[in-house]
Design an enzyme around this catalytic site. Structure first.
Site: not given
Ligand code: GAR
Length: 208
Positions: A12, A14, A66, A108, A110, A151, A179, A181
């Site tokens: 988490g 982000n 599911r 999203n 990525h 994506d 830098q 995300e």
């Molecule tokens: C992040 O690097 C995000 O970009 C990636 O998972 C990580 C989660 O980190 N997402 C993907 O790869 C989606 N395809 P976080 O839980 O610390 O935000």
């Protein structure tokens, strides 16, 4: 006011960047109405609680199939009545019904410069392992709207990050987060909250 629901699966960081930006005014006109995880142990849920944000776990383990999990998850998202759904490290495949319902209202983050190192199998650390193994010198992150592909939706923002000699996947992942995300995800939400993102012919236009 833009009401957002943030979907998470893991640490988490982000989500934290979004919470901090909402609290500091880096993101304006926005309220986080809830955080939903598919994983009850996700540290992201703790981050939400610490900031008084409603946090919910909807785990596939609690459903017989599911399809029923997908239905339960969609109901949990709908219950938050979000204007925008933010996938912040959410590692579950989004069912078509939810994509249709939240078209151009779900984004999203990525950890690569799409169309490099994206699609099925590219998530988390695997993206950075692939970039280092290919020997690219520039990597980065992308915020995009979610469509039926993996994506493939309209790109909103991207930011490049340099690979350095001796990088490990973990070191590179951290640099891409710091830098790129943690900057472009809050920025994209702020742009959307202020009516500055339009989708035309499968591409976005950022209004000045
Ligand atoms: C992040 O690097 C995000 O970009 C990636 O998972 C990580 C989660 O980190 N997402 C993907 O790869 C989606 N395809 P976080 O839980 O610390 O935000």
């Amino acid at each position: 006011m833009l009401d957002i629901a943030v979907l998470v699966s893991g640490g988490g960081t982000n989500l934290q960047a979004v919470i901090d930006a909402v609290e500091s005014g880096g993101i304006t006109n926005t309220r986080i109405t809830g955080v939903i995880s598919n994983n009850k142990n996700a540290y992201a849920l703790e981050r939400a609680k610490e900031h008084g944000i409603k946090s919910i776990c909807v785990s596939p383990k609690d459903f017989p199939s599911r399809a029923e999990f997908n239905q339960g998850f969609l109901e949990a998202v709908d219950a938050l009545e979000p204007d925008l759904v933010v996938l912040a490290g959410f590692l579950v495949v989004i069912p078509p019904e939810m994509i249709e319902k939240y078209r151009n209202r779900m984004i999203n983050i990525h950890p690569s410069l799409i169309p490099s190192f994206c699609g099925t199998g590219y998530y988390g650390l695997k993206v950075h392992e692939a970039a280092l193994s290919r020997g690219v010198k520039v990597v980065g992150a992308t915020v995009h709207f979610v469509d039926e592909g993996t994506d493939t939706g309209p790109i909103i923002l991207q930011k490049a990050v340099e690979v350095e000699q001796g990088d490990t996947p973990e070191v590179l992942q951290r640099r891409v987060m710091e830098q790129a995300e943690w900057k472009i995800l809050p920025r994209a939400i702020d742009l959307i909250a202020n009516g500055r993102v339009k989708v035309e012919d499968g591409k976005t236009v950022i209004l000045q």
